[in-house]
Design an enzyme around this catalytic site. Structure first.
Site, PDB file in Angstrom:
ATOM      1  N   HIS A 102       6.299  50.500 -16.245  1.00  0.00           N
ATOM      2  CA  HIS A 102       5.017  51.016 -16.720  1.00  0.00           C
ATOM      3  C   HIS A 102       3.916  49.978 -16.509  1.00  0.00           C
ATOM      4  O   HIS A 102       4.195  48.844 -16.139  1.00  0.00           O
ATOM      5  CB  HIS A 102       5.117  51.405 -18.197  1.00  0.00           C
ATOM      6  CG  HIS A 102       5.437  50.261 -19.092  1.00  0.00           C
ATOM      7  ND1 HIS A 102       6.704  49.995 -19.531  1.00  0.00           N
ATOM      8  CD2 HIS A 102       4.661  49.287 -19.618  1.00  0.00           C
ATOM      9  CE1 HIS A 102       6.696  48.940 -20.302  1.00  0.00           C
ATOM     10  NE2 HIS A 102       5.467  48.478 -20.364  1.00  0.00           N
ATOM     11  N   ALA A 142       8.594  47.441   2.794  1.00  0.00           N
ATOM     12  CA  ALA A 142       8.640  46.155   2.100  1.00  0.00           C
ATOM     13  C   ALA A 142       7.238  45.684   1.736  1.00  0.00           C
ATOM     14  O   ALA A 142       6.296  45.823   2.509  1.00  0.00           O
ATOM     15  CB  ALA A 142       9.320  45.119   2.980  1.00  0.00           C
ATOM     16  N   ILE A 147       0.980  52.821  -6.712  1.00  0.00           N
ATOM     17  CA  ILE A 147       0.289  53.143  -7.960  1.00  0.00           C
ATOM     18  C   ILE A 147      -0.121  54.616  -8.007  1.00  0.00           C
ATOM     19  O   ILE A 147      -0.724  55.058  -8.971  1.00  0.00           O
ATOM     20  CB  ILE A 147      -0.945  52.241  -8.164  1.00  0.00           C
ATOM     21  CG1 ILE A 147      -1.873  52.309  -6.968  1.00  0.00           C
ATOM     22  CG2 ILE A 147      -0.523  50.819  -8.453  1.00  0.00           C
ATOM     23  CD1 ILE A 147      -3.190  51.560  -7.139  1.00  0.00           C
TER      24      ILE A 147
END
Length: 172
Positions: A102, A142, A147
């Protein structure tokens, strides 16, 4: 699923990786113990040993309350951090130095944890934070920082992660 099948459900996904097999066996055993208050009391020393050995010695934070589907594969499982609220689907791959959890919101509270679909391949040094949904059959390159949601059958790369291409489904 019987007791032994549950404990060894990740073994095939980690064929060449004994450390991955061992960590996931210990993780699945801790999950079984976590299901019953009586088992938690009886096997408390094991839970402490699991926490010490897997978290502190090997540097892999797999909380026993984590929700993970079968066939999880750990490649070079070092510096791997997963929040206990994360949900991971079947047949996923996690590589080293990955953080999934989170994020702290402006009001001081925390967002929900990521939900990851089936057959997701997560590259090394990836950070997936916040209330995001990763679809099925996704590859995350990678070093990516995720988000925002990633749709199914996609390849995502970069910081912040963006959709590089959408995988085509074969017509058979």
């Amino acid at each position: 699923m019987n007791f032994f099948a549950y404990l060894f459900q990740d073994r095939q996904a980690n064929r060449q990786n004994f450390k991955g097999q061992l960590v996931l066996f210990l993780f699945r055993l801790a999950q079984l113990i976590n299901r019953s208050m009586i088992a938690k009391v009886i096997f408390y020393p094991y839970l402490l040993l699991y926490r010490y050995w897997v978290d502190w010695v090997w540097g892999i934070e797999l909380p026993r309350k984590l929700t993970v589907g079968k066939g999880l594969s750990l490649y070079h499982g070092h510096a791997l951090v997963l929040n206990q609220g994360v949900i991971i689907g079947d047949n996923c791959v996690l590589r080293n130095s990955t953080t999934i959890g989170h994020k702290k919101l402006a009001d001081g509270s925390h967002s929900a944890c990521p939900r990851i679909g089936n057959n997701v391949d997560i590259g090394a040094n990836v950070c997936i934070i916040g209330d995001v949904v990763i679809g099925d059959n996704v590859i995350i390159g990678a070093g990516s920082v995720v988000i925002k949601d990633i749709p199914a059958n996609s390849v995502a790369v970069g910081n912040p992660a963006r959709i590089l291409e959408k995988k085509q489904e074969s017509i058979s």
